[in-house]
Design a protein around this motif. Sequence first.
Motif: not given
Length: 111
Positions: A7-8, A11-12, A14-15, A30, A33-34, A43, A107
């Motif tokens: 998931n991490f 998420n990276v 997507e950001v 990042i 933020y996650l 990251v 953020s």
Amino acid sequence: MKSTKENFFQNVYEVVKLIPPGRVTSYGAIAGYLGAKGSARMVGWALIASQPFTGIPAHRVVNRNGLLTGKQHFEAANAMQERLEQEGVQVENDRVVAFEQLFWDPSKELL
DNA sequence: CCAGTGACGGCTA
DNA sequence: TTAGCCGCCACTG
């Protein structure tokens, strides 16, 4: 099954994909933020895995000093800088000019 | 299983 | 001020 790191990684991606052109961000931003504050290395690892993926402007992600530390992992060592300049980001000596000005905080900007 | 490395970041000397 | 060390988590040997 789906580990937390999976998931991490997503998420990276997507950001990073949400980073507007001509803007840059840092690994720590990042990670924080996650929720992985302090694990900025993860990251960078995720971005390495994002290499074979398209639509991931990893060149917009630099370290907290604005240095293109990951350019060596790109297709070409100059691809990262060249690409940033193409978007209007001035790069000098492998460093983003006015990094603080172009800095994009997920953020804050993404909210 | 253990040790070293790495697209980082923050702290201390 | 600059330079160096540690901590974070994951992967390779």
